[in-house]
Design a protein around this motif. Structure first.
Motif, short mmCIF file in Angstrom:
data_model
loop_
_atom_site.label_atom_id
_atom_site.label_comp_id
_atom_site.label_asym_id
_atom_site.label_seq_id
_atom_site.Cartn_x
_atom_site.Cartn_y
_atom_site.Cartn_z
N ARG A 2 2.51 1.22 -3.74
CA ARG A 2 1.82 1.44 -4.86
C ARG A 2 1.40 3.33 -4.71
O ARG A 2 0.67 3.52 -5.76
CB ARG A 2 0.33 0.59 -4.96
CG ARG A 2 -0.72 0.75 -4.06
CD ARG A 2 -1.36 -0.47 -3.51
NE ARG A 2 -2.47 -0.37 -2.77
CZ ARG A 2 -4.37 0.18 -3.02
NH1 ARG A 2 -4.14 0.67 -3.90
NH2 ARG A 2 -4.57 0.30 -2.17
N HIS A 3 1.16 3.68 -3.70
CA HIS A 3 0.36 5.14 -3.84
C HIS A 3 2.11 6.22 -3.96
O HIS A 3 1.65 7.11 -4.62
CB HIS A 3 -0.52 5.69 -2.12
CG HIS A 3 -1.16 4.39 -2.29
ND1 HIS A 3 -1.96 4.00 -0.86
CD2 HIS A 3 -2.61 4.84 -3.08
CE1 HIS A 3 -2.67 3.03 -1.61
NE2 HIS A 3 -3.66 3.83 -2.90
N VAL A 44 -2.52 -6.37 -10.07
CA VAL A 44 -3.66 -5.44 -9.73
C VAL A 44 -3.63 -4.53 -9.53
O VAL A 44 -2.43 -3.91 -8.89
CB VAL A 44 -4.26 -6.01 -8.00
CG1 VAL A 44 -5.39 -5.29 -7.59
CG2 VAL A 44 -4.72 -7.44 -7.61
N GLU A 45 -4.37 -3.60 -10.90
CA GLU A 45 -4.25 -1.72 -10.70
C GLU A 45 -2.78 -1.95 -11.39
O GLU A 45 -2.31 -2.62 -12.34
CB GLU A 45 -3.91 -1.66 -9.66
CG GLU A 45 -6.41 -0.85 -9.22
CD GLU A 45 -6.52 -0.08 -8.42
OE1 GLU A 45 -5.21 0.32 -8.01
OE2 GLU A 45 -7.43 -0.34 -8.00
N ASN A 46 -1.84 -0.95 -10.26
CA ASN A 46 -0.34 -0.82 -10.63
C ASN A 46 0.70 -1.74 -10.17
O ASN A 46 1.95 -1.58 -9.84
CB ASN A 46 0.27 0.34 -10.09
CG ASN A 46 0.17 0.84 -9.09
OD1 ASN A 46 -0.30 0.07 -8.87
ND2 ASN A 46 0.79 2.07 -8.78
N PHE A 75 -5.69 -4.17 -0.95
CA PHE A 75 -6.96 -3.97 -1.96
C PHE A 75 -7.65 -3.82 -1.04
O PHE A 75 -9.01 -3.80 -1.81
CB PHE A 75 -6.82 -4.34 -3.40
CG PHE A 75 -5.18 -4.05 -4.18
CD1 PHE A 75 -5.63 -3.03 -4.82
CD2 PHE A 75 -4.30 -4.66 -4.53
CE1 PHE A 75 -4.67 -2.08 -5.88
CE2 PHE A 75 -3.51 -4.10 -5.09
CZ PHE A 75 -3.50 -2.69 -5.68
N ASN A 83 0.62 -1.17 -0.41
CA ASN A 83 0.23 0.50 -0.14
C ASN A 83 0.96 1.17 -0.05
O ASN A 83 0.57 2.12 -0.35
CB ASN A 83 -0.77 0.17 0.80
CG ASN A 83 -2.25 -0.82 1.25
OD1 ASN A 83 -2.59 -0.82 -0.32
ND2 ASN A 83 -3.05 -0.98 2.08
N GLN A 96 3.12 -4.00 -20.89
CA GLN A 96 2.23 -3.20 -20.34
C GLN A 96 2.25 -2.04 -19.31
O GLN A 96 1.12 -1.20 -19.35
CB GLN A 96 1.18 -4.24 -19.51
CG GLN A 96 0.68 -4.94 -19.65
CD GLN A 96 0.19 -6.22 -18.51
OE1 GLN A 96 -0.72 -5.91 -17.42
NE2 GLN A 96 0.21 -7.28 -18.24
N ASP A 147 4.67 4.72 -9.64
CA ASP A 147 3.68 4.44 -11.04
C ASP A 147 3.90 3.02 -11.23
O ASP A 147 2.38 2.35 -11.75
CB ASP A 147 4.06 4.47 -12.40
CG ASP A 147 4.73 6.52 -12.56
OD1 ASP A 147 3.59 7.54 -11.79
OD2 ASP A 147 6.20 6.93 -12.85
N TYR A 148 5.13 2.44 -10.80
CA TYR A 148 4.41 0.55 -10.96
C TYR A 148 5.27 0.24 -9.44
O TYR A 148 6.82 0.91 -8.88
CB TYR A 148 5.06 0.23 -12.16
CG TYR A 148 5.10 1.60 -13.13
CD1 TYR A 148 3.43 0.86 -14.27
CD2 TYR A 148 5.62 1.80 -14.00
CE1 TYR A 148 3.02 1.58 -14.78
CE2 TYR A 148 5.35 1.82 -15.24
CZ TYR A 148 4.06 1.96 -15.65
OH TYR A 148 3.41 2.83 -16.52
#
Lengths: 246, 246
Positions: A61-62, A140-142, A89, A58, A163, A65-66
């Motif tokens: 990921r904030h 999951v997301e980035n 998540f 957490n 990706q 970017d990746y």
């Protein structure tokens, strides 16, 4: 000019922290990400502890970017990265229908409840194919999650790279036959003159002989070339002046 | 029973993040710390950015018994770890009289203002001798700062180790000729039976052949021995049962 994206690498594994295993994945990923102009700005190695993994995912990921996570997605009790990412998540960790199908196809009559644990993924995860041993990674997301085994990471990374946003990034280097303290002021001047370029000096010792490599890098190829040419000329002049005893 | 102290390793260096250099220091330190029973619980790699280094040092020094920092204490402008650690502790970064004397003795008539930058340390730092190239590392409270060059780290670590609390820690391992999914339930049982022992399974692939190593470790040698014996017997029985087709 396209901006370079920034990434963090999260290595999950008691075996790395204890020195039992020398990590290969962070180095492989740092090189492979630079190839596509994604700049790694943080690498973290943490234990196989579900709460710590979730907290770290957490945070990263904030902030980036990746996030590329490696390790802990096998079937043994020390493999807790799948539920940890689900926890991060706030989604359930549950059988992923496509992953279940892949494991059935891969193991056939040898499939077992234990092997199917590897198909329990955060809800709505996208799969990262594993051409060698079936059990997929996931995103999951980035956040992109890969196994800890280097051979698998290397074979699965191309799917991740496809990706990510690619951008140019240039890194040039040249050797210097002076001690760092003899040209550090030239580096100061170059840092002031080329603010968009990152400049580093890396001394090393091989068989008792010291040498130094200057590294010049950045997103703007023309600026990087100019900084390298300027530094190279200024340091060559310094070396000649020192030889002549000035 | 003596408690094992916990440590974090902080690697400072753009060259590691960019993949230019494969880090050796974290691996060396993880092994050397385990030798004396100090358990590494976190490894972080960050850029040569003064604010980030200071923030990270403050986070880690409050969370762990010891922090070992490597990198960024040379004389070039990308070497910012000395002022960063001073910033972390809220003390000035100033010429350290003993370090100044060491650099004068080492460089003699070749000493220069630039070289003396390497003697600017956080006020009241304790020195860590550098038998190879003069410029010392330093310690402030529980933070020990070493250079980035592996040869120097290895030669300077003994002085650090002597200041850390040693405690017993035992790690045993044995190879297993089954796939992880075939003995994961035996591991579950061992985890429940020996709560004070950490158990990990590490599959690897060499020349296309998969094998697995089970690692059993902890501070209590008798418990670790007992857990290893129990696991070994249970997995051997499982393998025999599978051979007989049960």
């Amino acid at each position: 000019m396209m901006m370079n994206k920034q990434a963090a690498i999260l290595i999950v594994g008691n075996e790395i922290l204890s020195g039992r295993t020398r990590d290969k994945n962070a180095y492989f990923l740092a090189c492979a990400l630079k190839e596509i102009g994604v700049l790694v700005k943080r690498i973290v190695v943490i234990p196989d502890v579900i709460g710590q993994i979730a907290t770290e995912v957490n945070t990263l990921r904030h902030a980036f970017d990746y996030v590329i996570v490696c390790g802990g997605i096998g079937p043994t009790p020390d493999d807790v990265t799948r539920p940890a990412v689900a926890l991060a998540f706030g989604v359930p960790c549950e059988p992923h229908p496509e992953a279940v199908r892949i494991l059935h196809d891969y193991y056939k009559e040898r499939v077992s409840a234990r092997r199917l644990v590897m198909a329990e993924l955060p809800r709505a995860a996208a799969l990262i194919p594993n051409p060698n041993t079936g059990a997929p990674g996931f995103a999951v997301e980035n956040v992109f999650v890969l196994p800890g085994i280097p051979e698998l990471v290397e074979s699965m990374f191309a799917h991740v790279a496809a990706q990510l946003a690619h951008a140019p990034f240039v890194e040039l280097e040249f050797p210097v036959a002076l001690a760092e303290s003899e040209f550090a002021d030239v580096m100061d001047a170059a840092v002031a003159r080329f603010p968009a370029v990152e400049i580093g000096s890396y001394p090393s010792c091989s068989a008792g002989q010291w040498c130094c490599v200057l590294v010049v890098k950045g997103a703007d190829a023309a600026q990087v070339q100019a900084a390298k040419a300027w530094l190279h000329a200024a340091i060559t002049a310094r070396a000649e002046a020192m030889r002549e005893g000035h």
